[in-house]
Design an enzyme around this catalytic site. Structure first.
Site, PDB file in Angstrom:
ATOM      1  N   LYS A 136      -6.044  58.996  -4.547  1.00  0.00           N
ATOM      2  CA  LYS A 136      -6.524  58.880  -3.048  1.00  0.00           C
ATOM      3  C   LYS A 136      -5.159  58.610  -2.114  1.00  0.00           C
ATOM      4  CE  LYS A 136      -8.082  55.215  -1.229  1.00  0.00           C
ATOM      5  NZ  LYS A 136      -7.336  54.610   0.053  1.00  0.00           N
ATOM      6  N   ASN A 137      -4.496  57.999  -2.489  1.00  0.00           N
ATOM      7  CA  ASN A 137      -3.472  57.499  -1.587  1.00  0.00           C
ATOM      8  C   ASN A 137      -2.400  58.752  -1.612  1.00  0.00           C
ATOM      9  OD1 ASN A 137      -4.950  55.512  -0.641  1.00  0.00           O
ATOM     10  ND2 ASN A 137      -3.780  53.774  -1.625  1.00  0.00           N
ATOM     11  N   ARG A 159      -9.265  54.936   8.516  1.00  0.00           N
ATOM     12  CA  ARG A 159      -7.994  54.097   9.040  1.00  0.00           C
ATOM     13  C   ARG A 159      -6.880  55.051   8.909  1.00  0.00           C
ATOM     14  NH1 ARG A 159      -4.386  51.128  10.307  1.00  0.00           N
ATOM     15  NH2 ARG A 159      -2.726  51.675   8.781  1.00  0.00           N
ATOM     16  N   CYS A 188      -9.546  46.360   9.838  1.00  0.00           N
ATOM     17  CA  CYS A 188     -10.662  46.382   8.700  1.00  0.00           C
ATOM     18  C   CYS A 188     -10.741  45.232   8.017  1.00  0.00           C
ATOM     19  CB  CYS A 188     -10.367  47.633   7.673  1.00  0.00           C
ATOM     20  SG  CYS A 188      -8.787  47.338   6.832  1.00  0.00           S
ATOM     21  N   ARG A 220      -4.544  45.961  11.309  1.00  0.00           N
ATOM     22  CA  ARG A 220      -3.821  47.341  10.744  1.00  0.00           C
ATOM     23  C   ARG A 220      -2.892  47.814  11.879  1.00  0.00           C
ATOM     24  NH1 ARG A 220      -6.186  48.943   5.932  1.00  0.00           N
ATOM     25  NH2 ARG A 220      -4.417  49.836   5.348  1.00  0.00           N
ATOM     26  N   PRO A 221      -1.857  47.050  12.398  1.00  0.00           N
ATOM     27  CA  PRO A 221      -1.258  47.637  13.373  1.00  0.00           C
ATOM     28  C   PRO A 221      -0.415  48.814  13.110  1.00  0.00           C
ATOM     29  CG  PRO A 221      -0.070  45.686  12.302  1.00  0.00           C
ATOM     30  CD  PRO A 221      -1.417  45.883  11.556  1.00  0.00           C
ATOM     31  N   ILE A 222       0.132  49.608  13.925  1.00  0.00           N
ATOM     32  CA  ILE A 222       0.762  50.874  13.940  1.00  0.00           C
ATOM     33  C   ILE A 222       2.042  50.805  14.755  1.00  0.00           C
ATOM     34  CG2 ILE A 222      -1.333  52.353  13.335  1.00  0.00           C
ATOM     35  CD1 ILE A 222      -1.311  53.213  16.202  1.00  0.00           C
ATOM     36  N   ASP A 223       2.575  49.733  15.149  1.00  0.00           N
ATOM     37  CA  ASP A 223       3.769  49.693  15.723  1.00  0.00           C
ATOM     38  C   ASP A 223       4.841  50.097  15.139  1.00  0.00           C
ATOM     39  OD1 ASP A 223       3.377  47.229  14.023  1.00  0.00           O
ATOM     40  OD2 ASP A 223       5.302  46.865  14.563  1.00  0.00           O
ATOM     41  N   LEU A 224       5.070  50.309  13.828  1.00  0.00           N
ATOM     42  CA  LEU A 224       6.236  50.761  13.094  1.00  0.00           C
ATOM     43  C   LEU A 224       6.206  52.380  13.289  1.00  0.00           C
ATOM     44  CD1 LEU A 224       6.442  48.868   9.714  1.00  0.00           C
ATOM     45  CD2 LEU A 224       7.700  48.526  11.956  1.00  0.00           C
ATOM     46  N   ASP A 260      -3.112  46.606  -3.718  1.00  0.00           N
ATOM     47  CA  ASP A 260      -4.556  47.078  -3.989  1.00  0.00           C
ATOM     48  C   ASP A 260      -5.131  46.742  -5.239  1.00  0.00           C
ATOM     49  OD1 ASP A 260      -3.743  50.315  -2.309  1.00  0.00           O
ATOM     50  OD2 ASP A 260      -4.092  48.348  -1.525  1.00  0.00           O
ATOM     51  N   ARG A 313     -15.476  55.171  -0.974  1.00  0.00           N
ATOM     52  CA  ARG A 313     -14.400  55.771  -0.193  1.00  0.00           C
ATOM     53  C   ARG A 313     -13.033  55.805  -1.109  1.00  0.00           C
ATOM     54  NH1 ARG A 313     -11.961  52.017   3.467  1.00  0.00           N
ATOM     55  NH2 ARG A 313     -10.234  53.506   3.051  1.00  0.00           N
TER      56      ARG A 313
HETATM   57  C1  EPZ Z   1      -1.215  52.173   2.425  1.00  0.00           C
HETATM   58  O1  EPZ Z   1      -1.892  51.848   3.644  1.00  0.00           O
HETATM   59  C2  EPZ Z   1      -2.462  52.256   1.328  1.00  0.00           C
HETATM   60  N1  EPZ Z   1      -3.539  53.166   2.155  1.00  0.00           N
HETATM   61  C3  EPZ Z   1      -3.177  51.162   1.316  1.00  0.00           C
HETATM   62  O2  EPZ Z   1      -4.182  51.308   0.357  1.00  0.00           O
HETATM   63  C4  EPZ Z   1      -2.383  49.945   0.488  1.00  0.00           C
HETATM   64  O3  EPZ Z   1      -2.752  48.852   0.528  1.00  0.00           O
HETATM   65  C5  EPZ Z   1      -1.099  50.063   1.610  1.00  0.00           C
HETATM   66  O4  EPZ Z   1      -0.452  51.418   1.732  1.00  0.00           O
HETATM   67  C6  EPZ Z   1       0.207  49.197   1.040  1.00  0.00           C
HETATM   68  O5  EPZ Z   1       0.484  49.621  -0.450  1.00  0.00           O
HETATM   69  C7  EPZ Z   1      -3.156  54.470   2.052  1.00  0.00           C
HETATM   70  O6  EPZ Z   1      -2.187  54.991   1.418  1.00  0.00           O
HETATM   71  C8  EPZ Z   1      -4.282  55.503   2.530  1.00  0.00           C
HETATM   72  P1  EPZ Z   1       1.126  49.686   5.239  1.00  0.00           P
HETATM   73  P2  EPZ Z   1      -0.897  51.594   5.061  1.00  0.00           P
HETATM   74  O7  EPZ Z   1       1.595  50.584   6.404  1.00  0.00           O
HETATM   75  O8  EPZ Z   1      -0.088  52.644   5.041  1.00  0.00           O
HETATM   76  C9  EPZ Z   1       1.711  46.133   7.928  1.00  0.00           C
HETATM   77  C10 EPZ Z   1      -6.338  51.237  -0.808  1.00  0.00           C
HETATM   78  O9  EPZ Z   1      -7.091  50.289  -1.132  1.00  0.00           O
HETATM   79  N2  EPZ Z   1       2.093  47.274   8.994  1.00  0.00           N
HETATM   80  O10 EPZ Z   1       2.236  49.827   4.040  1.00  0.00           O
HETATM   81  O11 EPZ Z   1      -2.017  51.251   5.983  1.00  0.00           O
HETATM   82  C11 EPZ Z   1       0.410  46.082   7.778  1.00  0.00           C
HETATM   83  O12 EPZ Z   1      -0.307  45.382   8.721  1.00  0.00           O
HETATM   84  C12 EPZ Z   1      -5.528  51.124   0.677  1.00  0.00           C
HETATM   85  O13 EPZ Z   1      -6.377  52.148  -1.323  1.00  0.00           O
HETATM   86  C13 EPZ Z   1       2.646  46.881  10.302  1.00  0.00           C
HETATM   87  O14 EPZ Z   1       2.690  45.633  10.690  1.00  0.00           O
HETATM   88  O15 EPZ Z   1      -0.022  50.364   4.707  1.00  0.00           O
HETATM   89  C14 EPZ Z   1       0.470  45.698   6.349  1.00  0.00           C
HETATM   90  O16 EPZ Z   1       0.345  44.113   6.657  1.00  0.00           O
HETATM   91  C15 EPZ Z   1      -5.926  49.619   1.406  1.00  0.00           C
HETATM   92  N3  EPZ Z   1       3.017  47.755  11.081  1.00  0.00           N
HETATM   93  C16 EPZ Z   1       1.640  46.205   5.825  1.00  0.00           C
HETATM   94  O17 EPZ Z   1       2.457  46.257   6.815  1.00  0.00           O
HETATM   95  C17 EPZ Z   1       2.776  49.098  10.993  1.00  0.00           C
HETATM   96  O18 EPZ Z   1       3.186  49.851  11.950  1.00  0.00           O
HETATM   97  C18 EPZ Z   1       1.576  47.061   4.875  1.00  0.00           C
HETATM   98  O19 EPZ Z   1       0.934  48.287   5.596  1.00  0.00           O
HETATM   99  C19 EPZ Z   1       2.223  49.402   9.747  1.00  0.00           C
HETATM  100  C20 EPZ Z   1       2.048  48.584   9.002  1.00  0.00           C
END
Ligand code: EPZ
Length: 419
Positions: free
Chosen positions: A22-23, A92, A116, A121-125, A307, A399
């Site tokens: 999926k990912n 998301r 969620c 789930r911030p997107i600041d980065l 995960d 999902r």
């Molecule tokens: C991906 O989510 C996966 N989803 C998630 O899988 C997985 O848990 C996660 O990576 C970590 O491995 C998909 O690939 C679709 P991140 P993503 O950005 O990209 C923080 C599942 O169950 N962060 O690496 O959203 C964030 O809050 C799902 O299959 C910021 O602070 O993960 C989190 O604490 C759940 N600012 C951490 O980083 C940002 O701009 C990891 O998030 C982005 C993220």
């Protein structure tokens, strides 16, 4: 919402073919917007999130088809740059469309992805990086993110945290940026390497995925017909290993990449399972009763995957002894433990740590799944519990798992899904 009804006590035994990831497929579906030709994706899982991503592609203007695990996408022109709120809210990870849309047509409007059940789930980065490349991103009314760019300029950037989604968005935005983009401290997950391989198959000059530095050379528009195989889902593989472990069974997993699940293999071995690895398969044989595992700390790849945290806690709730799980990636990913406690688990959660005191037995109960992996953990607990467990909220589990009930039933589980 749908429910799974599980009657526990049957050690699983048999062979399971692992689905496509999926990912891995979600960012690749978004990346297909970069190509005016046809992308043919093989080994795709039939999941809710995948079908939502396809719906978004159709609205944007792509022609798509999805038959027998193969998805074809052709996006000759972009017809719409506004992603409907209900689709962005449903998935998301629709934020992954920012990068390719800014690259291809220099604009996109999408609702800010909600938090969620596993935390904000911030997107600041994502925003910081895309702005550095020249994008203008601002919040319009009702949480709509409006993004546009006259031109994207390649640049060198440092991610404060190796965010998977942010790494993917930057890689995709960089394909049509002017000049070279360098990402320092990127995510190293196998899904990032898979996205790099997909881009290479499209003719993009990109390298370094899996290391601490990814380099992407901007280029002119792509119009080529290409084909790509989606990698196996390492989290479904881990979930099936945990299913064998928690039921005291033995499963043969086909279509896996052992190197992608190394931390999971080591954890299962620590808990007393015997694992026999082949090139693209493995056999996991569980002991009569699992051993507690001292301390597990989730972390970005190649660490123990967040995960797999809920499924591992569920499995350890029946182990001999006390285990500790520390969740370092998400702020609030222990919600499902309240449901496990209804089944007799003895788990104490404080902040990012959970103390799991193994109990001899779990009891069937009515439990509610609120997120994908927490829901999977509840199914696992139901497979081992005495009596019947009703797992409500099947929609969350669907999902990420393609017909999980069929796969489990085929190896001896007593499980059905009702709408
Ligand atoms: C991906 O989510 C996966 N989803 C998630 O899988 C997985 O848990 C996660 O990576 C970590 O491995 C998909 O690939 C679709 P991140 P993503 O950005 O990209 C923080 C599942 O169950 N962060 O690496 O959203 C964030 O809050 C799902 O299959 C910021 O602070 O993960 C989190 O604490 C759940 N600012 C951490 O980083 C940002 O701009 C990891 O998030 C982005 C993220």
């Amino acid at each position: 919402m749908g429910k799974f009804i599980v009657r526990g006590g049957h050690p699983l035994n048999g062979s399971v073919k692992i689905q496509g990831s999926k990912n891995a497929v979600l960012p690749i579906l978004a990346a297909s917007l970069l190509n005016k030709g046809t992308c043919k994706l093989n080994n795709c899982p039939n999941l809710r999130d995948v079908n939502v991503a396809i719906e978004i592609l159709n609205i944007i203007g792509a022609e798509t088809s999805f038959t027998d695990h193969t998805i074809r996408i052709t996006c000759k022109e972009i017809k719409e740059t506004v992603v409907p709120n209900h689709l962005a809210a449903e998935m998301r990870s629709s934020i992954i469309f920012l990068g390719p849309m800014l690259a291809r047509c220099k604009e996109i409007s999408i609702s800010y992805p909600g938090g969620c059940e596993i935390g904000p789930r911030p997107i600041d980065l994502h925003i910081k990086a895309l702005k550095k490349m020249g994008a203008e991103i601002f919040f319009a009314n009702e949480g709509i993110l409006r993004c546009r760019a006259n031109e994207l300029i390649g640049c060198e950037m440092n991610l404060d945290y190796p965010s998977v989604g942010a790494t993917e968005n930057i890689m995709l935005a960089a394909v049509y940026a002017k000049g070279r983009t360098i990402i320092n401290n990127p995510a190293k997950e196998p899904e990032i390497i898979s996205l790099q391989n997909f881009l290479k198959a499209m003719g993009v000059s990109v390298y370094g995925a899996g290391s601490g530095r990814i380099v992407i050379e901007g280029r002119e528009e792509i119009a080529c017909d290409m084909e790509f195989d989606i990698i196996p889902d390492r989290i479904e593989a881990g979930t099936m290993m945990a299913a064998a472990a928690i039921t005291g069974g033995e499963l043969y997993l086909q279509n896996i990449i052992p190197g992608h699940i190394r931390p999971i293999i080591l954890k299962m071995t620590e808990a007393g399972c015997h694992i026999q690895e082949e090139e693209d398969s493995l056999k996991v044989t569980a002991p009569k009763r699992l051993k507690a595992v001292d301390i597990t700390r989730t972390s970005p790849y190649p660490g123990f995957p967040t995960d797999m945290q809920p499924q591992t806690v569920a499995m350890l709730s029946l182990a001999q002894g006390t285990s500790i799980m520390i969740e370092t990636v998400f702020d609030n990913r222990f919600g499902y433990t309240e449901e496990l406690k209804k089944m007799g688990a003895d788990i104490f959660v404080e902040g990012r740590a959970a103390i799991i005191r193994g109990v001899p037995e779990l009891y069937g109960s009515y439990v509610k799944s609120k997120d994908l992996r927490g829901g999977a953990a509840l199914i696992l607990a139901g497979l081992a519990a005495k009596g019947e467990t009703i797992v409500d909220g099947a929609v969350h589990i669907e999902r990420g798992y393609d017909k999980i009930e069929d796969k489990l039933r085929n190896v001896g589980a007593d499980i059905i899904k009702i709408d």
